[in-house]
Design a protein around this motif. Structure first.
Motif, PDB file in Angstrom:
ATOM      1  N   SER A 174      76.018  34.414  61.474  1.00  0.00           N
ATOM      2  CA  SER A 174      77.250  35.010  60.947  1.00  0.00           C
ATOM      3  C   SER A 174      78.250  33.899  60.671  1.00  0.00           C
ATOM      4  O   SER A 174      79.068  33.556  61.525  1.00  0.00           O
ATOM      5  N   THR A 175      78.151  33.334  59.473  1.00  0.00           N
ATOM      6  CA  THR A 175      78.960  32.161  59.155  1.00  0.00           C
ATOM      7  C   THR A 175      80.346  32.580  58.707  1.00  0.00           C
ATOM      8  O   THR A 175      80.513  33.528  57.942  1.00  0.00           O
ATOM      9  N   SER A 176      81.343  31.830  59.190  1.00  0.00           N
ATOM     10  CA  SER A 176      82.739  32.186  58.980  1.00  0.00           C
ATOM     11  C   SER A 176      83.409  31.228  57.997  1.00  0.00           C
ATOM     12  O   SER A 176      83.094  30.038  57.957  1.00  0.00           O
ATOM     13  N   ALA A 177      84.331  31.763  57.201  1.00  0.00           N
ATOM     14  CA  ALA A 177      85.126  30.947  56.273  1.00  0.00           C
ATOM     15  C   ALA A 177      86.204  31.828  55.672  1.00  0.00           C
ATOM     16  O   ALA A 177      86.151  33.062  55.771  1.00  0.00           O
ATOM     17  N   VAL A 178      87.186  31.176  55.026  1.00  0.00           N
ATOM     18  CA  VAL A 178      88.138  31.914  54.194  1.00  0.00           C
ATOM     19  C   VAL A 178      87.611  31.858  52.770  1.00  0.00           C
ATOM     20  O   VAL A 178      87.436  30.774  52.199  1.00  0.00           O
ATOM     21  N   LEU A 179      87.318  33.032  52.235  1.00  0.00           N
ATOM     22  CA  LEU A 179      86.741  33.119  50.893  1.00  0.00           C
ATOM     23  C   LEU A 179      87.325  34.352  50.219  1.00  0.00           C
ATOM     24  O   LEU A 179      87.355  35.435  50.828  1.00  0.00           O
ATOM     25  N   GLY A 180      87.817  34.179  48.976  1.00  0.00           N
ATOM     26  CA  GLY A 180      88.382  35.317  48.251  1.00  0.00           C
ATOM     27  C   GLY A 180      89.587  35.915  48.966  1.00  0.00           C
ATOM     28  O   GLY A 180      89.789  37.129  48.946  1.00  0.00           O
TER      29      GLY A 180
ATOM     30  N   VAL B 177      86.453  25.633  64.957  1.00  0.00           N
ATOM     31  CA  VAL B 177      86.055  26.443  66.105  1.00  0.00           C
ATOM     32  C   VAL B 177      87.117  27.525  66.351  1.00  0.00           C
ATOM     33  O   VAL B 177      86.802  28.694  66.577  1.00  0.00           O
ATOM     34  N   ALA B 178      88.405  27.137  66.279  1.00  0.00           N
ATOM     35  CA  ALA B 178      89.489  28.085  66.585  1.00  0.00           C
ATOM     36  C   ALA B 178      89.469  29.292  65.653  1.00  0.00           C
ATOM     37  O   ALA B 178      89.503  30.448  66.108  1.00  0.00           O
ATOM     38  N   THR B 179      89.415  29.060  64.350  1.00  0.00           N
ATOM     39  CA  THR B 179      89.469  30.188  63.404  1.00  0.00           C
ATOM     40  C   THR B 179      88.130  30.940  63.352  1.00  0.00           C
ATOM     41  O   THR B 179      88.106  32.132  63.055  1.00  0.00           O
ATOM     42  N   THR B 180      87.050  30.258  63.668  1.00  0.00           N
ATOM     43  CA  THR B 180      85.756  30.959  63.738  1.00  0.00           C
ATOM     44  C   THR B 180      85.752  31.913  64.926  1.00  0.00           C
ATOM     45  O   THR B 180      85.231  33.031  64.846  1.00  0.00           O
ATOM     46  N   MET B 181      86.357  31.491  66.038  1.00  0.00           N
ATOM     47  CA  MET B 181      86.459  32.389  67.206  1.00  0.00           C
ATOM     48  C   MET B 181      87.267  33.631  66.848  1.00  0.00           C
ATOM     49  O   MET B 181      86.916  34.749  67.231  1.00  0.00           O
ATOM     50  N   LEU B 182      88.370  33.421  66.130  1.00  0.00           N
ATOM     51  CA  LEU B 182      89.192  34.564  65.712  1.00  0.00           C
ATOM     52  C   LEU B 182      88.376  35.503  64.812  1.00  0.00           C
ATOM     53  O   LEU B 182      88.372  36.723  65.005  1.00  0.00           O
ATOM     54  N   ALA B 183      87.677  34.927  63.833  1.00  0.00           N
ATOM     55  CA  ALA B 183      86.876  35.742  62.905  1.00  0.00           C
ATOM     56  C   ALA B 183      85.800  36.511  63.671  1.00  0.00           C
ATOM     57  O   ALA B 183      85.568  37.701  63.420  1.00  0.00           O
TER      58      ALA B 183
END
Ligand code: PSU
Ligand code: MN
Length: 321
Positions: free
Chosen positions: A55-61, A124-130
């Motif tokens: 489950s890969t995390s990113a800001v997209l769209g 790591v921080a924003t991936t944990m949030l996601a």
């Protein structure tokens, strides 16, 4: 087995598989091309074979997502080939990269990155949030961010938002310890203050990224994923909000010597290039410097430990599903 509700109260779809959250900053800023592309494919493959979703995390769209496809993940595999003669921290040659480098996105710039519509690579921080928002309970990474060394005493303290996120989101984070470029002693102390249990996976001592051993101790040693899962359940039963940090030591031929890495970091931090860095540039600069000085071994170690951590995270996700 017990199905955990997401923060919005929804339960996982029946038939859904265990999931492991993965970050994208390690791809866009932590590894050179094409090692980042190979790693993205390998991590997907390793987890898929275990029956676990990557489950890969990113800001997209304009959205913070934790469900990128492999093709979407490959958009984050930017950068140029690492060359031992490259000036660490120098401008990256984008000629071979598939896209422009995304914005390194941590907690402080997340709202602005979302608002701008730019592509953001999650730390790591924003991936944990996601992961937390999506009801995913386990994530895998390489080395976590932490407290940076202060070589010139009056400098302000540079501390990664990864630590804040670890105190805030009840995810189980599988890593190889703090990155070896950090003040590992100070990072260890801060984890304790923040109430983050540090679990040694088959070890009593804290590893630091490519260095399998440091002089620091873990809180508790576990020798199996089942043992770690018992600790995670007790954390949940107590309603504690902090993460559990599972540290997996990197051992074998590619493990680097602690003193050797410390020397490279000290040299890189006193170089003129270090003075011009933006705050978010410090970690990528130091990782590049270690690779430039220690060569292929550092890159191999980095890749190996990321894959090993994904396997341990996959096992844990199966136990907690
Ligand atoms: N682990 C790696 N390579 C990396 C990182 C982690 O093996 O590049 C990234 C992670 O995304 C981590 C970030 O969250 O570096 C920390 O950056 P900072 O110290 O600026 O918070
Ligand atoms: Mn920082």
């Amino acid at each position: 087995m017990l199905q955990h509700a997401a923060p919005d109260g929804s339960l996982p779809d029946p038939g859904r598989r265990p999931r492991v959250a993965l970050e994208t900053t390690v791809l866009s800023h932590g590894l050179p091309w094409p090692a980042n592309r190979d790693l993205a494919r390998d991590l997907h493959g390793i987890l898929l074979e275990m029956g676990v979703d990557a489950s890969t995390s990113a800001v997209l769209g304009g959205a913070l997502r934790c469900n990128l496809s492999l093709d979407e993940t490959l958009l984050f595999c930017t950068g140029s080939e690492s060359s031992p003669t490259a000036e660490p921290g120098g401008p990256r040659d984008m000629a071979r990269s598939p896209q422009d480098t995304p914005v390194k996105t941590s907690l402080a710039n997340l709202p602005a990155v979302l608002a701008s519509g730019a592509r953001g690579a999650t730390t790591v921080a924003t991936t944990m949030l996601a992961a937390h928002r999506a009801g995913i309970r386990v994530m895998a990474t390489g080395g976590i961010g932490g407290v940076h060394l202060r070589l010139h005493a009056p400098e302000p303290l540079d501390e990664s938002a990864d630590l804040l996120a670890l105190s805030r989101y009840p995810i189980t984070v599988v890593c190889a310890g703090p990155k070896a470029i950090l003040d590992v002693a100070a990072t260890r102390e801060r984890l304790e203050t923040l109430g983050v249990p540090v679990v040694g996976y088959g070890t009593d001592c804290l590893p630091a990224f490519y260095c399998g051993e440091t002089p620091h101790a873990v809180d508790v040693r576990c020798n199996s994923a089942a043992e770690v899962a018992r600790i995670v359940r007790e954390r949940d039963r107590m309603g504690l909000c902090a993460a559990i940090l599972v540290v997996v030591p990197h051992t074998g031929d590619t493990a680097l010597d602690w003193d050797e890495v410390q020397n490279v970091v000290r040299t890189a931090m006193t170089a003129p290039a270090a003075r011009a860095l933006a705050p978010s540039g410090v970690t990528p600069y130091l990782l590049d410097a270690v690779r430039a000085r220690l060569g292929a071994r550092a890159l191999e170690a980095n890749m190996e430990l990321l894959k090993r951590n994904a396997r341990v995270a996959g096992l844990l996700a199966q136990h907690l599903f």
